[in-house]
Design a protein around this motif. Structure first.
Motif, short mmCIF file in Angstrom:
data_model
loop_
_atom_site.label_atom_id
_atom_site.label_comp_id
_atom_site.label_asym_id
_atom_site.label_seq_id
_atom_site.Cartn_x
_atom_site.Cartn_y
_atom_site.Cartn_z
N GLU A 83 0.84 -1.19 0.00
CA GLU A 83 0.00 0.00 0.00
C GLU A 83 0.88 1.25 0.00
OE1 GLU A 83 -2.51 3.09 0.63
OE2 GLU A 83 -1.24 2.57 2.33
N THR A 98 -4.98 3.13 -1.56
CA THR A 98 -6.23 3.04 -0.79
C THR A 98 -6.55 4.38 -0.12
OG1 THR A 98 -5.04 2.29 1.20
CG2 THR A 98 -5.84 0.60 -0.32
N ILE A 158 -10.18 5.42 0.39
CA ILE A 158 -11.00 4.58 1.26
C ILE A 158 -10.83 5.10 2.69
CG2 ILE A 158 -11.40 2.25 2.11
CD1 ILE A 158 -10.16 1.22 -0.49
N ILE A 204 -9.55 1.58 5.81
CA ILE A 204 -9.17 0.39 5.05
C ILE A 204 -9.49 -0.88 5.81
CG2 ILE A 204 -6.80 0.48 5.89
CD1 ILE A 204 -8.04 -0.72 2.44
#
Length: 238
Positions: free
Chosen positions: A56, A208, A211, A214
């Motif tokens: 990530e 991400t 989001i 997560i």
């Protein structure tokens, strides 16, 4: 008990197994603080593990900030060149300079960035507002306690003076704030583009940042997919 002001007192030091961190022999508090002072190493190992398994971009950026923070610490140390307290107490040290404390700077960078991330970046998407705030508060208090104890351990074990630890904490906190702002304002808008690079797709590196939470997202998606697969398996068995 080992503390500053006891440089002249004869102390027999014992190293933590497989490391160069030393604590006074038969001092349980010193032993616990010595193990706790290894926290930055455990944190770095944790980051590498997360990056390997999660891939990530924000985690990679967080680690990059920690490494930059270490570079700044090395640079400042070699400019100021202030000796450690009780010179010669720990001959296994790789550097003789102690201003600012790298342990203190590291852990306060980590705490400050994590604190800002928890309260400004992560947002729960379900209705459990009370539990959401509770776990953030508990985690923040735990991280703050660890930061204080690691900083105190450097003075207790005669690796640093109080001024070296305090300045390390201040620099680490400022660096943590600056890197958080830089990540959110400069890097995060670039993450979607970086994630689309062929090399990112090859290594399964993902973004991400859009989001909110997560953990909650992965939980709900995994639960939904698991239930979907269970229904399909049940249909096949009939």
């Amino acid at each position: 008990m080992a503390s500053m002001g006891e440089c002249s007192a004869p102390i027999q030091w014992q190293a933590v197994s497989l490391t160069h961190v030393e604590y006074p022999t038969d001092d349980l508090t010193g032993k616990l603080l010595a193990w706790l002072s290894l926290g930055p190493i455990f944190i770095l190992v944790g980051f590498v593990t997360l990056i390997v398994f999660k891939r990530e971009l924000h985690t990679i950026s967080f680690l990059g900030g920690l490494l930059l923070n270490e570079g700044v610490n090395w640079f400042i140390k070699n400019i100021i060149r202030e000796q450690r307290p009780c010179e010669g107490t720990h001959p296994a040290l790789t550097t003789e300079y102690g201003m600012p404390s790298s342990h203190s700077q590291f852990i306060w960078f980590f705490f400050t960035y994590s604190f800002l991330f928890l309260y400004l970046r992560m947002h729960q998407t379900n209705n459990a507002r009370f539990l959401d705030l509770l776990w953030r508060h508990v985690l923040s208090v735990c991280l703050l306690t660890v930061a204080f104890l690691i900083s105190y351990s450097r003075v207790y074990l005669l690796y640093h003076s109080w001024s070296q630890v305090i300045y390390g904490g201040l620099i680490g906190s400022i660096m943590g704030i600056a890197w958080f702002v830089f990540t959110q304002e400069v890097l995060t808008p670039l993450f979607p583009r970086i994630a689309a690079w062929p090399v990112s797709e090859f290594f399964l590196i993902r973004d991400t940042s859009l989001i909110p939470n997560i953990l909650w997202f992965e939980y709900t998606v995994t639960r939904a997919e698991s239930r979907n697969r269970q229904r399909k398996m049940g249909t096949k068995l009939q």
